[in-house]
Design a protein around this motif. Structure first.
Motif, PDB file in Angstrom:
ATOM      1  N   VAL A  75      47.999 -28.581  47.865  1.00  0.00           N
ATOM      2  CA  VAL A  75      47.342 -29.775  48.408  1.00  0.00           C
ATOM      3  C   VAL A  75      45.945 -29.945  47.809  1.00  0.00           C
ATOM      4  O   VAL A  75      45.545 -31.060  47.456  1.00  0.00           O
ATOM      5  N   TYR A  76      45.206 -28.858  47.658  1.00  0.00           N
ATOM      6  CA  TYR A  76      43.891 -28.955  47.022  1.00  0.00           C
ATOM      7  C   TYR A  76      44.016 -29.483  45.594  1.00  0.00           C
ATOM      8  O   TYR A  76      43.164 -30.242  45.129  1.00  0.00           O
ATOM      9  N   ASP A  77      45.067 -29.101  44.874  1.00  0.00           N
ATOM     10  CA  ASP A  77      45.270 -29.658  43.537  1.00  0.00           C
ATOM     11  C   ASP A  77      45.521 -31.161  43.610  1.00  0.00           C
ATOM     12  O   ASP A  77      45.092 -31.916  42.733  1.00  0.00           O
ATOM     13  N   HIS A  78      46.209 -31.608  44.638  1.00  0.00           N
ATOM     14  CA  HIS A  78      46.420 -33.053  44.825  1.00  0.00           C
ATOM     15  C   HIS A  78      45.081 -33.768  45.004  1.00  0.00           C
ATOM     16  O   HIS A  78      44.825 -34.792  44.356  1.00  0.00           O
ATOM     17  N   PHE A  79      44.236 -33.210  45.859  1.00  0.00           N
ATOM     18  CA  PHE A  79      42.951 -33.864  46.090  1.00  0.00           C
ATOM     19  C   PHE A  79      42.060 -33.809  44.846  1.00  0.00           C
ATOM     20  O   PHE A  79      41.310 -34.747  44.582  1.00  0.00           O
ATOM     21  N   LEU A  80      42.154 -32.745  44.077  1.00  0.00           N
ATOM     22  CA  LEU A  80      41.423 -32.682  42.812  1.00  0.00           C
ATOM     23  C   LEU A  80      41.938 -33.748  41.847  1.00  0.00           C
ATOM     24  O   LEU A  80      41.158 -34.459  41.221  1.00  0.00           O
ATOM     25  N   ASN A 127      55.508 -32.023  33.753  1.00  0.00           N
ATOM     26  CA  ASN A 127      54.111 -32.477  33.843  1.00  0.00           C
ATOM     27  C   ASN A 127      53.502 -32.220  35.225  1.00  0.00           C
ATOM     28  O   ASN A 127      52.934 -33.114  35.859  1.00  0.00           O
ATOM     29  N   TRP A 128      53.599 -30.954  35.648  1.00  0.00           N
ATOM     30  CA  TRP A 128      53.093 -30.591  36.973  1.00  0.00           C
ATOM     31  C   TRP A 128      51.635 -30.967  37.162  1.00  0.00           C
ATOM     32  O   TRP A 128      51.252 -31.482  38.210  1.00  0.00           O
ATOM     33  N   LEU A 129      50.797 -30.656  36.174  1.00  0.00           N
ATOM     34  CA  LEU A 129      49.352 -30.846  36.361  1.00  0.00           C
ATOM     35  C   LEU A 129      49.004 -32.298  36.660  1.00  0.00           C
ATOM     36  O   LEU A 129      48.182 -32.579  37.526  1.00  0.00           O
ATOM     37  N   TYR A 130      49.629 -33.218  35.958  1.00  0.00           N
ATOM     38  CA  TYR A 130      49.375 -34.633  36.208  1.00  0.00           C
ATOM     39  C   TYR A 130      50.025 -35.076  37.519  1.00  0.00           C
ATOM     40  O   TYR A 130      49.445 -35.837  38.297  1.00  0.00           O
ATOM     41  N   ASN A 131      51.238 -34.578  37.761  1.00  0.00           N
ATOM     42  CA  ASN A 131      52.011 -35.062  38.908  1.00  0.00           C
ATOM     43  C   ASN A 131      51.506 -34.568  40.257  1.00  0.00           C
ATOM     44  O   ASN A 131      51.972 -35.044  41.294  1.00  0.00           O
ATOM     45  N   TYR A 132      50.531 -33.652  40.252  1.00  0.00           N
ATOM     46  CA  TYR A 132      49.887 -33.319  41.521  1.00  0.00           C
ATOM     47  C   TYR A 132      49.202 -34.558  42.106  1.00  0.00           C
ATOM     48  O   TYR A 132      48.920 -34.614  43.296  1.00  0.00           O
TER      49      TYR A 132
END
Length: 193
Positions: A80-85, A130-135
């Motif tokens: 979730v923190y990655d989503h907010f980032l 593309n995990w990093l973008y898809n957060y």
């Protein structure tokens, strides 16, 4: 923190990025197999995790996931923190996030042969999906949650449970992120590297 935050907190240093990304796959004396800057990235990753896991805002944010996810709440809050980032407009726009993630993938790809074998497999999926973008996207968060649920031995819920917790408490969790993340950045900037 999860992969996006660890990459971001490497501040564009390729060796630190590699270390920060592979740290969970490097155990004990395996650390010594890597060049000094990668070792520093691994240590930085562990310091970030310790800071995150003990921060009062993180502890409060985890409470929203506790009823349905128990001890796995820490794993879900990292995602979730990655989503907010990823959606933090003070750090990324949609375009700069896309560029950043491609740069991280390129760094990891250039050093692919030095990556731990299990992380090589993880990286394949990270890049192709593309995990990093898809957060940035709720669907990307749901897929990440689903992956955790599939691998968790002692978690008896579907990915819908942590997703519902996120949706129900979105603004409160966002407030915890906004309190926590600037303090984490300050901590990393003072970390010896």
């Amino acid at each position: 923190m999860n992969y996006l935050a660890h990459a971001y907190l490497s501040f564009h240093d390729p060796a630190l990025t590699v270390g920060n990304m592979i740290a969970d796959f490097v155990k004990g004396k395996q650390l010594l197999q890597y060049e000094e800057r990668v070792q520093t990235g691994i240590r930085l990753h562990r310091a970030i995790d310790e800071f995150t896991d003990t921060h009062p805002s993180t502890l409060m944010a985890r409470e929203y996931f506790q009823p349905s996810c128990g001890r796995y709440s820490a794993v879900f809050i990292d995602i979730v923190y990655d989503h907010f980032l990823a959606t933090d407009t003070t750090i990324f726009t949609e375009k700069t996030l896309a560029s950043f993630t491609e740069n991280v993938y390129s760094i990891l790809d250039e050093r692919h042969d030095t990556l731990p074998p299990v992380f090589q497999q993880v990286f394949y999926y990270m890049r192709t999906q593309n995990w990093l973008y898809n957060y940035r996207l709720m669907n990307g968060i749901y897929k990440s949650f689903n992956g955790i649920v599939r691998r968790a031995k002692f978690l008896d819920v579907t990915a819908d449970a942590p997703l519902a917790a996120l949706e129900d408490h979105y603004e409160n969790i966002a407030m915890h992120y906004r309190t926590f993340f600037p303090e984490l950045i300050a901590f990393v900037k003072t970390y010896p590297h």
